[in-house]
Design an enzyme around this catalytic site. Structure first.
Site, PDB file in Angstrom:
ATOM      1  N   TYR A 108       0.839  -1.215   0.000  1.00 31.41           N
ATOM      2  CA  TYR A 108       0.000   0.000   0.000  1.00 31.41           C
ATOM      3  C   TYR A 108       0.868   1.257   0.000  1.00 31.41           C
ATOM      4  O   TYR A 108       0.640   2.190  -0.773  1.00 31.41           O
ATOM      5  CB  TYR A 108      -0.898  -0.046   1.238  1.00 31.41           C
ATOM      6  CG  TYR A 108      -1.902   1.078   1.351  1.00 31.41           C
ATOM      7  CD1 TYR A 108      -3.070   1.063   0.593  1.00 31.41           C
ATOM      8  CD2 TYR A 108      -1.705   2.128   2.233  1.00 31.41           C
ATOM      9  CE1 TYR A 108      -4.011   2.083   0.716  1.00 31.41           C
ATOM     10  CE2 TYR A 108      -2.628   3.151   2.361  1.00 31.41           C
ATOM     11  CZ  TYR A 108      -3.787   3.122   1.603  1.00 31.41           C
ATOM     12  OH  TYR A 108      -4.714   4.140   1.723  1.00 31.41           O
ATOM     13  N   LYS A 128       1.068   4.206  -2.862  1.00 31.32           N
ATOM     14  CA  LYS A 128       0.741   5.613  -2.583  1.00 31.32           C
ATOM     15  C   LYS A 128       1.961   6.520  -2.817  1.00 31.32           C
ATOM     16  O   LYS A 128       1.803   7.648  -3.293  1.00 31.32           O
ATOM     17  CB  LYS A 128       0.211   5.770  -1.156  1.00 31.32           C
ATOM     18  CG  LYS A 128      -1.118   5.034  -0.922  1.00 31.32           C
ATOM     19  CD  LYS A 128      -2.215   5.514  -1.848  1.00 31.32           C
ATOM     20  CE  LYS A 128      -3.563   4.885  -1.531  1.00 31.32           C
ATOM     21  NZ  LYS A 128      -4.641   5.352  -2.423  1.00 31.32           N
TER      22      LYS A 128
HETATM   23  P1  NAP Z   1     -13.373   2.114   0.854  1.00 32.23           P
HETATM   24  O1  NAP Z   1     -14.426   2.589   1.790  1.00 32.23           O
HETATM   25  O2  NAP Z   1     -12.876   0.727   0.974  1.00 32.23           O
HETATM   26  O3  NAP Z   1     -13.872   2.378  -0.660  1.00 32.23           O
HETATM   27  C1  NAP Z   1     -13.085   1.991  -1.746  1.00 32.23           C
HETATM   28  C2  NAP Z   1     -13.801   2.322  -3.035  1.00 32.23           C
HETATM   29  O4  NAP Z   1     -12.971   1.932  -4.133  1.00 32.23           O
HETATM   30  C3  NAP Z   1     -15.117   1.594  -3.196  1.00 32.23           C
HETATM   31  O5  NAP Z   1     -16.030   2.436  -3.862  1.00 32.23           O
HETATM   32  C4  NAP Z   1     -14.746   0.415  -4.095  1.00 32.23           C
HETATM   33  O6  NAP Z   1     -15.895  -0.053  -4.796  1.00 32.23           O
HETATM   34  C5  NAP Z   1     -13.715   1.061  -4.998  1.00 32.23           C
HETATM   35  N1  NAP Z   1     -12.805   0.128  -5.649  1.00 32.23           N
HETATM   36  C6  NAP Z   1     -11.954  -0.743  -5.056  1.00 32.23           C
HETATM   37  N2  NAP Z   1     -11.315  -1.450  -5.986  1.00 32.23           N
HETATM   38  C7  NAP Z   1     -11.753  -1.026  -7.195  1.00 32.23           C
HETATM   39  C8  NAP Z   1     -11.482  -1.388  -8.541  1.00 32.23           C
HETATM   40  N3  NAP Z   1     -10.591  -2.348  -8.855  1.00 32.23           N
HETATM   41  N4  NAP Z   1     -12.135  -0.743  -9.533  1.00 32.23           N
HETATM   42  C9  NAP Z   1     -13.043   0.214  -9.248  1.00 32.23           C
HETATM   43  N5  NAP Z   1     -13.338   0.615  -7.997  1.00 32.23           N
HETATM   44  C10 NAP Z   1     -12.705  -0.012  -6.983  1.00 32.23           C
HETATM   45  O7  NAP Z   1     -12.063   3.030   0.959  1.00 32.23           O
HETATM   46  P2  NAP Z   1     -11.893   4.538   1.488  1.00 32.23           P
HETATM   47  O8  NAP Z   1     -11.479   4.472   2.892  1.00 32.23           O
HETATM   48  O9  NAP Z   1     -13.034   5.367   1.092  1.00 32.23           O
HETATM   49  O10 NAP Z   1     -10.601   4.949   0.653  1.00 32.23           O
HETATM   50  C11 NAP Z   1     -10.700   5.629  -0.583  1.00 32.23           C
HETATM   51  C12 NAP Z   1      -9.309   6.035  -1.032  1.00 32.23           C
HETATM   52  O11 NAP Z   1      -8.718   6.853  -0.023  1.00 32.23           O
HETATM   53  C13 NAP Z   1      -8.360   4.869  -1.250  1.00 32.23           C
HETATM   54  O12 NAP Z   1      -7.500   5.147  -2.339  1.00 32.23           O
HETATM   55  C14 NAP Z   1      -7.571   4.837   0.029  1.00 32.23           C
HETATM   56  O13 NAP Z   1      -6.301   4.253  -0.157  1.00 32.23           O
HETATM   57  C15 NAP Z   1      -7.474   6.311   0.341  1.00 32.23           C
HETATM   58  N6  NAP Z   1      -7.213   6.593   1.753  1.00 32.23           N
HETATM   59  C16 NAP Z   1      -8.109   6.255   2.723  1.00 32.23           C
HETATM   60  C17 NAP Z   1      -7.826   6.566   4.038  1.00 32.23           C
HETATM   61  C18 NAP Z   1      -8.777   6.245   5.151  1.00 32.23           C
HETATM   62  O14 NAP Z   1      -8.423   6.491   6.319  1.00 32.23           O
HETATM   63  N7  NAP Z   1      -9.963   5.736   4.888  1.00 32.23           N
HETATM   64  C19 NAP Z   1      -6.625   7.203   4.372  1.00 32.23           C
HETATM   65  C20 NAP Z   1      -5.732   7.529   3.364  1.00 32.23           C
HETATM   66  C21 NAP Z   1      -6.032   7.227   2.058  1.00 32.23           C
HETATM   67  P3  NAP Z   1     -16.020  -1.574  -5.353  1.00 32.23           P
HETATM   68  O15 NAP Z   1     -15.460  -2.465  -4.304  1.00 32.23           O
HETATM   69  O16 NAP Z   1     -17.465  -1.752  -5.639  1.00 32.23           O
HETATM   70  O17 NAP Z   1     -15.218  -1.591  -6.626  1.00 32.23           O
END
Ligand code: NAP
Length: 260
Positions: free
Chosen positions: A168, A172
């Site tokens: 990861y 990133k």
């Molecule tokens: P999440 O709740 O797990 O949502 C992930 C989203 O990505 C879902 O809509 C999922 O939908 C989609 N997705 C996953 N694989 C995919 C694929 N192969 N093709 C198309 N869509 C895909 O994650 P989140 O926490 O909102 O995180 C969103 C982003 O922010 C990520 O890049 C994560 O690394 C980043 N981030 C999050 C945090 C945090 O604390 N939450 C912190 C830093 C960075 P489907 O499964 O239906 O495809």
């Protein structure tokens, strides 16, 4: 207001994306959903991308209930043909893509010694290759329009690393390098490319860490709480807007002071 360079600045920010199209990947839940809704509040039509169409329809319904315009586009961001098809369908419906938010991302956490090839590949293919494929697909229409905003969802994990997240963190950190290189390539066409790097934000991704870990994490964050998806969405809205035209190749950290 029009500046000496002929750039126009809308006053308050309300409705600053009216008439524009935004494409947000990973829009079915978490940060992507909040970003899609926020960009719709700013007036954009939003193409909501993820693999699970049934979940996407919920985001689309929410945007329409607010009086906005949105469509669900089922697509696997790691699949080149699927990405090309998604971009073409949005362009044929709405002619242009002004804003691209590469947000789709996954974790497959485990210590390096135990990491399977598939865990490495899945994370890199979704988080990094997915952003490459979507950015490449929108570059030509954005260059022709001589306008664009690309925002990549990085993470503090790509800045400081995190044990158990070699895959990861690499994805990133790669996304940050990608952001800087593409920003330089596209700057002369009035296309900006930036990254946001959230810390710990309340979504399903962080819920999976469990209560004990989250308590320990909160204690390490100077503001003593997790961030809200809406707080990340507000920053993305700013970078997506016409007033952010002089910001490119940057990483905006949104982490409650964790890495300060
Ligand atoms: P999440 O709740 O797990 O949502 C992930 C989203 O990505 C879902 O809509 C999922 O939908 C989609 N997705 C996953 N694989 C995919 C694929 N192969 N093709 C198309 N869509 C895909 O994650 P989140 O926490 O909102 O995180 C969103 C982003 O922010 C990520 O890049 C994560 O690394 C980043 N981030 C999050 C945090 C945090 O604390 N939450 C912190 C830093 C960075 P489907 O499964 O239906 O495809």
């Amino acid at each position: 207001m029009t500046s000496e360079h002929g750039l126009s600045f809308p006053g308050t920010g309300a409705g600053e994306l009216a008439g524009q199209t935004a494409l947000v990947t990973g829009a079915s839940r978490g940060l992507g959903r909040a970003v899609a809704i926020e960009l719709a509040r700013a007036g954009a039509r939003v193409a909501c991308v993820a693999r699970n169409e049934a979940k996407l329809v919920e985001t689309v319904g929410e945007i329409r209930a607010l009086g906005g315009d949105a469509e669900a586009v089922a697509c696997d961001v790691s699949d080149a043909a699927s990405v090309q098809q998604a971009v073409e369908s949005v362009l044929s419906r709405w002619q242009q893509i002004h804003v691209l938010v590469n947000n789709a991302g996954i974790t497959r956490d485990t210590l390096l010694a135990r990491m399977q090839d598939a865990q490495w590949d899945e994370v890199l293919n979704t988080n990094l290759r997915g952003a490459f494929l979507f950015t490449r697909a929108v570059t030509r229409p954005m260059m022709q329009a001589r306008y664009g905003r690309i925002i990549n969802m990085a993470s503090v994990s790509g800045l400081v690393g995190n044990p158990g997240q070699a895959n990861y963190a690499a994805s990133k950190a790669g996304l940050i390098g990608f952001t800087r290189a593409v920003a330089r390539e596209l700057a002369s066409r009035k296309i900006t490319v930036n990254a946001v790097a959230p810390g710990f934000i309340e979504t399903e991704m962080t819920q999976a860490l469990g209560d004990a870990t989250l308590e320990e994490v909160k204690n390490r964050i100077p503001v003593k709480r997790l961030g809200l998806a809406e707080e990340v969405a507000a920053a993305v809205r700013f970078l997506a807007g016409p007033r952010a035209g002089y910001i490119t190749g940057q990483v905006l950290v949104i982490d409650g002071g964790l890495t300060a």
